[in-house]
Design an enzyme around this catalytic site. Structure first.
Site, short mmCIF file in Angstrom:
data_model
loop_
_atom_site.label_atom_id
_atom_site.label_comp_id
_atom_site.label_asym_id
_atom_site.label_seq_id
_atom_site.Cartn_x
_atom_site.Cartn_y
_atom_site.Cartn_z
N ARG A 69 0.52 -1.32 -0.55
CA ARG A 69 0.37 -0.06 0.18
C ARG A 69 0.83 1.21 0.10
NH1 ARG A 69 -4.07 2.39 4.65
NH2 ARG A 69 -5.08 4.01 4.03
N ASP A 71 0.54 5.27 1.02
CA ASP A 71 -0.27 6.44 0.64
C ASP A 71 -1.24 7.47 -0.15
OD1 ASP A 71 -0.71 4.98 3.55
OD2 ASP A 71 0.67 6.63 4.35
N TYR A 129 12.25 2.78 -2.05
CA TYR A 129 11.63 4.02 -1.88
C TYR A 129 12.73 5.04 -1.56
CZ TYR A 129 7.26 2.01 -0.43
OH TYR A 129 6.16 1.51 -0.14
N ARG A 215 8.66 7.94 5.90
CA ARG A 215 8.11 9.42 6.92
C ARG A 215 8.76 9.75 7.57
NH1 ARG A 215 2.23 9.66 4.30
NH2 ARG A 215 2.51 11.69 5.59
#
Length: 267
Positions: A69, A71, A129, A215
């Site tokens: 997933r 966001d 990422y 994050r």
């Protein structure tokens, strides 16, 4: 047959990659939220293209499974999605037609047949990422939504701090307190800082990531730089296993899922 798609998207206009639900109807059917999602748009395009049901009666005969997933606001250059279909699909024609149907901020870059045992999420060995931010005092017209840090960042000190995160650890300190998922242990194989002019890229690669983990790591780095904390502070936060010890969760804009890797035998 099982097919795997590589999907690219800009996440700004979507409520995350996955379809969200809110309660059930009187007949027990799960009710979808009205906000658009990457999965919703993808399944709609698949159903339109292969003429297997229609969105008019809210049926989705083609069920997609994502590698993970993302966001709202998070982008992707390498999201992997699998689905099952009982007919052969011509890849080049399919990719072209899908991209004609999909919204402009979603595209398909590849399609391939995979073994029935392949699972986009469970078969993944690593995920990479990248977080992009701007390190400049003044804004510029084309900065867009990318996070801008006005004070000067010391990339060497940031790199030393990130080195403490390499390997297998309990990353509870960087996990959003709002998630019910009990998972907390991850293995990070890459944690690097790269500076290109007034842009800074943070590269993180691991076998898995917790909710908002990337994050929050970035937010902790920026808090350390803003308060001139030593690199060892990152280790203290990690060992504490306490979300309150870490920095804020930064904006999703600038975060991109770059790649998902699998074993050769899986693909």
């Amino acid at each position: 047959m099982r097919y795997a798609l590589e999907v690219q998207y800009r996440g700004k206009n979507y409520a995350g990659s996955q379809i969200q639900f809110e309660g059930k109807s009187e007949d027990g059917t799960r009710l979808e939220r009205t906000e658009p999602t990457i999965q919703g748009e993808l399944e709609k395009a698949l159903s339109t293209l292969i003429k297997c049901g229609s969105s008019a009666d809210n049926t989705r005969p083609i069920k997609t499974i994502f590698s993970g997933r993302t966001d709202k606001g998070v982008n992707s250059l390498g999201q992997v999605v699998h689905f099952d279909y009982d007919k052969e699909i011509v890849a080049s024609k399919f990719v072209y037609q899908m991209n004609e149907i999909l919204p402009d901020d979603i595209s398909v870059s590849n399609l391939r047949i995979v073994p029935d045992s392949f699972h986009a999420q469970k078969s993944a060995k690593s995920r990479y990422y990248r977080y992009e931010l701007i390190n400049r005092r003044y804004k510029q017209a084309f900065d867009g939504d990318i996070l801008r840090v006005k004070y000067e960042l010391d990339v060497e000190r940031m790199q030393t701090a990130l080195n403490f995160l390499l390997g297998e650890h309990d990353f509870s300190s960087f996990k959003s307190s709002g998630t019910l998922n009990p998972s907390k242990v991850c293995f990070l194989s890459r944690a690097e800082v790269e500076k290109q002019d007034d842009k800074i890229f943070i590269h993180l690669e691991g076998n898995r990531f917790l909710y908002n983990m990337v994050r929050t790591i970035i937010g902790t780095l920026l808090e350390m730089e803003g308060h001139n904390l030593p690199p060892e502070h990152m280790k203290d936060v990690l060992v504490a296993k306490d979300r309150r010890k870490a920095g804020r969760t930064v904006s999703p804009y600038g975060l991109t899922l770059m790649r998902v890797d699998y074993s050769l035998e899986e693909i």
